[in-house]
Design a protein around this motif. Structure first.
Motif, mmCIF file in Angstrom:
data_model
loop_
_atom_site.group_PDB
_atom_site.id
_atom_site.type_symbol
_atom_site.label_atom_id
_atom_site.label_comp_id
_atom_site.label_asym_id
_atom_site.label_seq_id
_atom_site.Cartn_x
_atom_site.Cartn_y
_atom_site.Cartn_z
ATOM 1 N N ASP A 39 -7.769 -44.825 -23.231
ATOM 2 C CA ASP A 39 -6.945 -45.783 -23.976
ATOM 3 C C ASP A 39 -7.298 -45.847 -25.462
ATOM 4 O O ASP A 39 -6.450 -46.144 -26.289
ATOM 5 N N GLN A 40 -8.560 -45.592 -25.802
ATOM 6 C CA GLN A 40 -8.951 -45.704 -27.211
ATOM 7 C C GLN A 40 -8.351 -44.574 -28.049
ATOM 8 O O GLN A 40 -8.173 -44.709 -29.261
ATOM 9 N N ASP A 41 -8.014 -43.442 -27.402
ATOM 10 C CA ASP A 41 -7.355 -42.330 -28.108
ATOM 11 C C ASP A 41 -6.691 -41.437 -27.068
ATOM 12 O O ASP A 41 -7.317 -40.550 -26.497
ATOM 13 N N ARG A 84 -3.846 -46.918 -27.168
ATOM 14 C CA ARG A 84 -2.896 -47.636 -26.322
ATOM 15 C C ARG A 84 -2.468 -48.935 -27.003
ATOM 16 O O ARG A 84 -3.286 -49.625 -27.619
ATOM 17 N N SER A 85 -1.192 -49.305 -26.893
ATOM 18 C CA SER A 85 -0.688 -50.510 -27.564
ATOM 19 C C SER A 85 -1.064 -51.764 -26.762
ATOM 20 O O SER A 85 -1.548 -51.678 -25.641
ATOM 21 N N GLY A 86 -0.807 -52.926 -27.367
ATOM 22 C CA GLY A 86 -1.029 -54.200 -26.677
ATOM 23 C C GLY A 86 -2.467 -54.663 -26.698
ATOM 24 O O GLY A 86 -3.263 -54.274 -27.558
ATOM 25 N N ASN A 101 -20.759 -55.591 -19.107
ATOM 26 C CA ASN A 101 -20.071 -56.672 -19.812
ATOM 27 C C ASN A 101 -18.558 -56.402 -19.774
ATOM 28 O O ASN A 101 -18.129 -55.261 -19.587
ATOM 29 N N PRO A 102 -17.740 -57.439 -19.985
ATOM 30 C CA PRO A 102 -16.301 -57.206 -20.108
ATOM 31 C C PRO A 102 -15.991 -56.490 -21.432
ATOM 32 O O PRO A 102 -16.813 -56.499 -22.356
ATOM 33 N N PHE A 103 -14.809 -55.883 -21.520
ATOM 34 C CA PHE A 103 -14.356 -55.222 -22.747
ATOM 35 C C PHE A 103 -12.956 -55.719 -23.088
ATOM 36 O O PHE A 103 -12.160 -55.989 -22.186
ATOM 37 N N ILE A 104 -12.675 -55.803 -24.396
ATOM 38 C CA ILE A 104 -11.344 -56.248 -24.835
ATOM 39 C C ILE A 104 -10.725 -55.187 -25.738
ATOM 40 O O ILE A 104 -11.378 -54.711 -26.673
ATOM 41 N N LEU A 105 -9.494 -54.825 -25.440
ATOM 42 C CA LEU A 105 -8.741 -53.930 -26.322
ATOM 43 C C LEU A 105 -7.750 -54.769 -27.126
ATOM 44 O O LEU A 105 -6.998 -55.574 -26.555
#
Length: 604
Positions: free
Chosen positions: A88-90, A364-366, A376-380
């Motif tokens: 998702d990051q690229d 990735r959008s959104g 740990n949790p991650f946030i995009l």
């Protein structure tokens, strides 16, 4: 600014400052560690299949199979999430596209390798289970897990039928798939003129931006041209939706449920009463939506208010600007009401690169919150400096804190939470932010207008609109079950009547709105949308208790976050102080909406 001018050059992933990217080394230090776990899960598959046929032998065998299945699932979760986040990051990186595709395939093979477990568990009688718990006390740690399967005992069919149903899953989902291909790929949308006179290609994303335009001719043209396309295909789209509804009704009948609604809700352990209460209470409070629509008409100064006038800002000038650093500070200030422990975990999130902040090319959008039980949790995010993104940050932080508390207070088997309660944690944070901003800017009329406009539109779009969708979804399932053909004309007529009921005489239910059902992907999700409305209403009530109540209210809320899936969603929410089988939480949410509507009216 025109839509065309917004297509600025985005940075490549390698050019984004490290501190604005997430740190995925907390999952795996290197890709080779990922490969080691991937291989381990792959090796587990054969061993898991070989455990088939052992559950009835002894308590020790049931424990062994349960522990093996959960251990492999836990490893698979890390493998899958790492690959998904890397991709998702690229999304242009072949290596991570392949890694994600392999993980998806591994997850499917894992599902097939353990498909025997539930049907085999169901062959154990209540007496046999009682004996097992006595013989092997360690099994008690998994009792709720087993009980969730036993609750479906009378709805699970014999092995042969279940196998046929599973094998036919692709066929059953053909309506949803056909709609998806049509909507995302094959429908060709015309160009429209934006407010700077530029021609822009219409799409779902561009449409929602144009509907917010201050220029009414832009809104009208986008609305009319979008629905021209759906009108051409409405008979095909009625057919795809009918296929989907028939699929739900057929399976519900086969499994012995009273309705497709009951079948869908029981999957999340939610009683039908919760759905019925929502529709009843929203219908009782439609006068508030009518009032809001009348106010919108007055502020916009139009002779007739149309459906395409419902999304443009009532404040006019640009939204307040917030940088990411400013937003973190605002979020921390707003969340002080949660107490020092909660705030300390939010600081961990902000200071330890749990967030992937800025937009880069091919990202990735959104926005979303993700993670695994062991990390740990991650946030995009795809950060823009505006009020909406400030709300997105605090929303996703709500999800992340829910995951953090659940995984730190529950064993792996209960460390996740039901989709029914998921949106409540995120929206409670949003409502706390609204309270905080309204108090902070109580003497700044302009800021108050922006915040109230944002809140009222959010409530309208989430509680009223999603319940309208839920009512439509229930009606078409009931009509199909009675043998009524769901033709395009039948769906158009009912949808328009429903729209008129919801928005009242203050708005023109344009002919095009009859077709709105044909473009909503959520109608293929099997009674999903009602949870947005119940979640927002419960969150309004909880935020009100946290902000205006005492320490006991905060403690109850934190207990809900800590509960994970250790109890039914309804019982988990009772711990937080909201009984969602009763209408009180909805009544309270409408009271808050009414107070804020009063306040907004006074400002104009």
């Amino acid at each position: 600014m025109s839509l065309m001018a917004e297509t600025k050059q985005l940075p490549l992933r390698k050019d984004v400052p490290v501190e604005l990217t997430w740190d995925l080394t907390t999952i795996y230090q290197t890709d080779s560690e990922f490969e080691t776990d991937y291989q381990a899960v792959e090796n587990d598959l054969t061993a898991l299949q070989q455990l088939s046929g052992t559950l009835g032998k002894s308590a020790a065998d049931l424990l062994k199979a349960t522990e093996a299945l959960l251990a492999a699932s836990r490893k698979l979760e890390k493998v899958y999430v790492y690959a998904q986040l890397k991709n998702d990051q690229d999304t242009s990186q072949d290596r991570y596209q392949a890694m994600y595709a392999r993980s998806q395939s591994l997850a499917a093979r894992f599902g097939a390798a353990v498909a025997w477990f539930d049907p085999e568990l169901l062959t154990l009688s209540p007496k046999q289970m009682a004996d097992y718990y006595q013989q092997e006390p360690k099994l008690k740690a998994y009792q709720r897990l087993y009980d969730q399967t036993f609750a479906k005992r009378e709805h699970i069919l014999n092995h042969d039928v279940e196998e046929v149903l599973a094998g036919a899953d692709d066929i059953f989902s053909s309506g949803e798939k056909t709609f998806g291909i049509l909507d995302n790929t094959d429908l060709s949308f015309p160009s429209v003129t934006d407010e700077n006179g530029n021609q822009v290609q219409l799409s779902q994303g561009v449409y929602s931006i144009l509907l917010e335009s201050a220029d009414r001719t832009v809104r009208k043209e986008a609305f009319q041209k979008l629905y021209q396309v759906y009108q051409q295909f409405q008979h095909t789209l009625a057919s795809t939706l009918t296929t989907n509804v028939k699929n739900h009704n057929f399976k519900a009948r086969l499994r012995g449920y009273h309705s497709a609604l009951e079948a869908a809700l029981s999957a999340n352990e939610v009683p039908v009463k919760v759905y019925d209460n929502l529709i009843t209470e929203v219908n009782r409070h439609l006068d508030l939506l009518h009032r809001y629509v009348a106010l919108r008409k007055r502020i916009l100064g139009v002779d007739e208010l149309h459906m395409y006038d419902l999304y443009t800002s009532l404040v006019g000038e640009k939204s307040p600007q917030y940088t990411f650093d400013e937003s973190k500070k605002v979020a921390l200030d707003a969340l002080q009401v949660m107490g020092p422990e909660y705030v300390s975990h939010v600081k961990e999130e902000f200071n330890n690169r749990w967030i992937d902040v800025v937009e880069n090319r091919y990202k990735r959008s959104g926005g979303y919150s993700s993670g695994t039980y062991d990390t740990n949790p991650f946030i995009l995010l795809n950060w823009q400096n505006n009020l909406d993104n400030l709300y997105t940050l605090i929303h996703e932080t709500g999800h992340s804190m829910h995951s953090y508390y659940a995984s730190h207070h529950q064993p792996y088997q209960y460390g996740d939470y039901s989709i029914f309660v998921a949106e409540i944690a995120s929206t409670t944070n949003e409502n706390i932010l609204t309270d905080y901003l309204l108090d902070k800017y109580k003497d700044d009329q302009n800021m108050k207008r922006h915040i109230l406009n944002y809140y009222l539109d959010g409530f309208k779009g989430t509680v009223f609109r999603q319940t309208q969708f839920a009512e439509f979804e229930q009606y078409i399932h009931e009509q199909d079950a009675k043998g009524q053909p769901l033709t395009a004309n039948f769906l158009d007529d009912y949808y328009r009547q429903l729209n008129q009921k919801y928005y009242g005489d203050g708005v023109v239910s344009d002919e095009q709105i009859s077709l709105e059902w044909s473009r909503i992907p959520h109608f293929y999700y099997n009674f999903y949308v009602y949870q947005y409305a119940t979640g927002f209403a419960a969150a309004s009530t909880l935020a009100d208790k946290i902000v205006n109540g005492g320490q006991a209210d905060v403690d109850r809320y934190l207990n809900y976050l800590k509960s994970g899936s250790s109890d039914t969603p309804i019982n988990v929410m009772k711990k937080a102080g909201v009984d969602m089988t009763q209408p009180d939480y909805l009544t309270r949410a409408f009271k808050i909406f009414e107070e804020r509507l009063d306040e907004f009216e006074k400002l104009f």
